[in-house]
Motif scaffolding. Structure first.
Motif, PDB file in Angstrom:
ATOM      1  N   ASP A 298       5.825  28.094   4.127  1.00 20.29           N
ATOM      2  CA  ASP A 298       7.073  27.400   4.446  1.00 20.29           C
ATOM      3  C   ASP A 298       6.815  26.263   5.428  1.00 20.29           C
ATOM      4  O   ASP A 298       6.163  26.450   6.466  1.00 20.29           O
ATOM      5  CB  ASP A 298       8.092  28.370   5.041  1.00 20.29           C
ATOM      6  N   GLY A 299       7.329  25.107   5.105  1.00 21.16           N
ATOM      7  CA  GLY A 299       7.205  23.967   6.004  1.00 21.16           C
ATOM      8  C   GLY A 299       5.860  23.264   5.951  1.00 21.16           C
ATOM      9  O   GLY A 299       5.638  22.310   6.702  1.00 21.16           O
ATOM     10  N   SER A 300       4.958  23.708   5.052  1.00 20.35           N
ATOM     11  CA  SER A 300       3.634  23.082   4.998  1.00 20.35           C
ATOM     12  C   SER A 300       3.634  21.795   4.183  1.00 20.35           C
ATOM     13  O   SER A 300       2.694  21.008   4.265  1.00 20.35           O
ATOM     14  CB  SER A 300       2.601  24.053   4.419  1.00 20.35           C
ATOM     15  N   GLY A 301       4.690  21.569   3.394  1.00 20.96           N
ATOM     16  CA  GLY A 301       4.749  20.361   2.579  1.00 20.96           C
ATOM     17  C   GLY A 301       4.862  19.119   3.436  1.00 20.96           C
ATOM     18  O   GLY A 301       5.634  19.075   4.398  1.00 20.96           O
ATOM     19  N   MET A 302       4.100  18.110   3.091  1.00 20.57           N
ATOM     20  CA  MET A 302       4.067  16.893   3.919  1.00 20.57           C
ATOM     21  C   MET A 302       3.878  15.663   3.055  1.00 20.57           C
ATOM     22  O   MET A 302       3.051  15.650   2.136  1.00 20.57           O
ATOM     23  CB  MET A 302       2.929  16.984   4.936  1.00 20.57           C
ATOM     24  N   VAL A 303       4.672  14.634   3.322  1.00 22.95           N
ATOM     25  CA  VAL A 303       4.448  13.323   2.733  1.00 22.95           C
ATOM     26  C   VAL A 303       3.644  12.519   3.739  1.00 22.95           C
ATOM     27  O   VAL A 303       4.092  12.299   4.869  1.00 22.95           O
ATOM     28  CB  VAL A 303       5.776  12.610   2.412  1.00 22.95           C
ATOM     29  N   HIS A 304       2.463  12.077   3.354  1.00 25.91           N
ATOM     30  CA  HIS A 304       1.541  11.425   4.294  1.00 25.91           C
ATOM     31  C   HIS A 304       1.800   9.921   4.342  1.00 25.91           C
ATOM     32  O   HIS A 304       1.015   9.121   3.824  1.00 25.91           O
ATOM     33  CB  HIS A 304       0.101  11.724   3.902  1.00 25.91           C
ATOM     34  N   GLN A 305       2.883   9.560   4.991  1.00 27.15           N
ATOM     35  CA  GLN A 305       3.190   8.138   5.169  1.00 27.15           C
ATOM     36  C   GLN A 305       2.560   7.612   6.454  1.00 27.15           C
ATOM     37  O   GLN A 305       2.170   6.456   6.520  1.00 27.15           O
ATOM     38  CB  GLN A 305       4.703   7.932   5.244  1.00 27.15           C
ATOM     39  N   GLY A 306       2.485   8.456   7.468  1.00 27.54           N
ATOM     40  CA  GLY A 306       1.965   8.040   8.764  1.00 27.54           C
ATOM     41  C   GLY A 306       3.072   7.997   9.786  1.00 27.54           C
ATOM     42  O   GLY A 306       3.621   6.934  10.077  1.00 27.54           O
TER      43      GLY A 306
END
Length: 363
Positions: free
Chosen positions: A331-339
């Motif tokens: 849970d909560g590990s999803g990430m969009v790597h925009q910076g």
């Protein structure tokens, strides 16, 4: 030589030979290429989780304006430009440190990207060890815009060995002429399986059509949906990732993006509002399984750029890229790597898509 004469000559060549420019991927052997890093990195044999990522890397072109974006007229990117962009991409991949990454728009032997084998390059400049690749756009020579030799497609890269790789063809755009179909992209699902701690996981990578108003993309996504539903019904663990070229169900703004500058008669014009609205229904796949960015999280943030993974020009403004599984994610590990520390700009120079990642829990 005038365009109509070129087309006539090509037409004669096509219909007097089975496949003169070798564009029919389904007839090629092998349909899937296997890769291995020049130096294998030692990995844990008994991990409890896997970090999984997906990224459309725009064939190492970075933010160079190319003709199909309707902003620029560049067709060919120099080898040095590609190598510089690939070096920056690999730095980000090493920073993300995925165990598995799904890649789209990867070139392996294309004139437009200086003939750099981008799958091998990433393996040799990251901590990933093994790869499989399946072409989506393959031709000895593409006459349009002087594109020339083309070999571009999907890849799965992993720290662990990949087995039983397969290329599953998806339908071509039906509204195109026979000549256009011959030279156009042949979308697919690339599959492989990975065995860790006695658990076998089916991996699926895909990249569906970007420009179709004839329902082709809807059909492609439905085929993908049926494929993973079959795996799920058989109790087979799977992880799928890729660029679906479609936004999630429940999206408020689903057409007329401000960055679509292509002329109405351009073959690179975004799909119509009516088509996108229909695709939203089939994209309910997004909420039927565990997603890197869950549907409820997306719905809470759809007016904020934090959930977006793509743009043509300017800033992140829509979500097109997904990872989901029939197993558990942290849970909560999803990430969009925009910076985050750079105001969403860290990966902007590297591609017109941002990578996303999540952590998959092994059984």
């Amino acid at each position: 030589m005038k365009l109509h004469l070129i087309i006539s000559i090509l037409g004669i060549l096509m219909f007097t030979s089975c496949d003169p420019f070798h564009t029919k991927v389904e007839d090629q052997e092998p349909q899937v290429q296997s890769y291995k890093a020049n130096s294998i990195n030692i990995t844990s044999l008994l991990p409890t989780s896997l970090k999984v990522a997906t990224w459309n890397i725009k064939f190492g072109a970075g933010r160079i304006d190319v003709f199909f974006d309707c902003y620029g007229d560049r067709v060919l990117i120099t080898e040095q430009e590609v190598l510089d962009n690939m070096a920056a991409l690999c730095l980000k991949i090493k920073q993300m440190n995925p165990d598995i990454i799904f890649l789209q728009e990867v070139d392996v032997d294309s004139k437009r990207s200086g003939y750099v084998d981008q799958v091998q390059y990433i393996l040799d400049h990251s901590d990933l060890n093994y790869g499989v690749y399946a072409a989506q756009w393959l031709a000895d020579y593409v006459p349009n815009h002087g594109i020339g030799q083309m070999n571009s497609g999907n890849a799965i890269l992993s720290k662990y060995p990949l087995n039983s790789a397969q290329r599953i063809a998806l339908p071509l755009i039906t509204e195109q002429s026979a000549l256009e179909k011959y030279f156009y992209l042949r979308r697919n699902i690339l599959t492989a399986n990975i065995m860790i701690s006695s658990q076998t996981i089916e991996l699926l990578a895909t990249h569906t059509s970007a420009y179709s108003n004839d329902g082709t993309k809807t059909t492609q996504i439905q085929i993908i949906k049926d494929r993973i539903a079959g795996l799920n019904a058989n109790g087979q663990s799977f992880i799928i990732g890729g660029d679906f070229n479609n936004i999630p169900p429940g999206t408020i703004k689903y057409c007329n993006f401000d960055d679509d500058v292509c002329a109405d008669d351009s073959p690179f014009k975004l799909a119509s509002c009516e088509v996108l609205a229909k695709d939203l229904d089939v994209m309910k796949i997004f909420s039927e399984y565990n997603a890197a960015i869950p549907q409820d999280v997306y719905m809470q943030n759809q007016d904020l750029y934090a959930s977006f993974t793509s743009n043509k020009d300017g800033f992140w403004n829509r979500k097109l890229d997904y990872i989901f599984t029939n197993d558990s994610l942290i849970d909560g590990s999803g990430m969009v790597h925009q910076g985050v520390s750079t105001g969403g700009m860290e990966t902007m120079p590297l591609s017109d898509h941002a990578p996303i990642s999540t952590i998959y829990l092994l059984k």
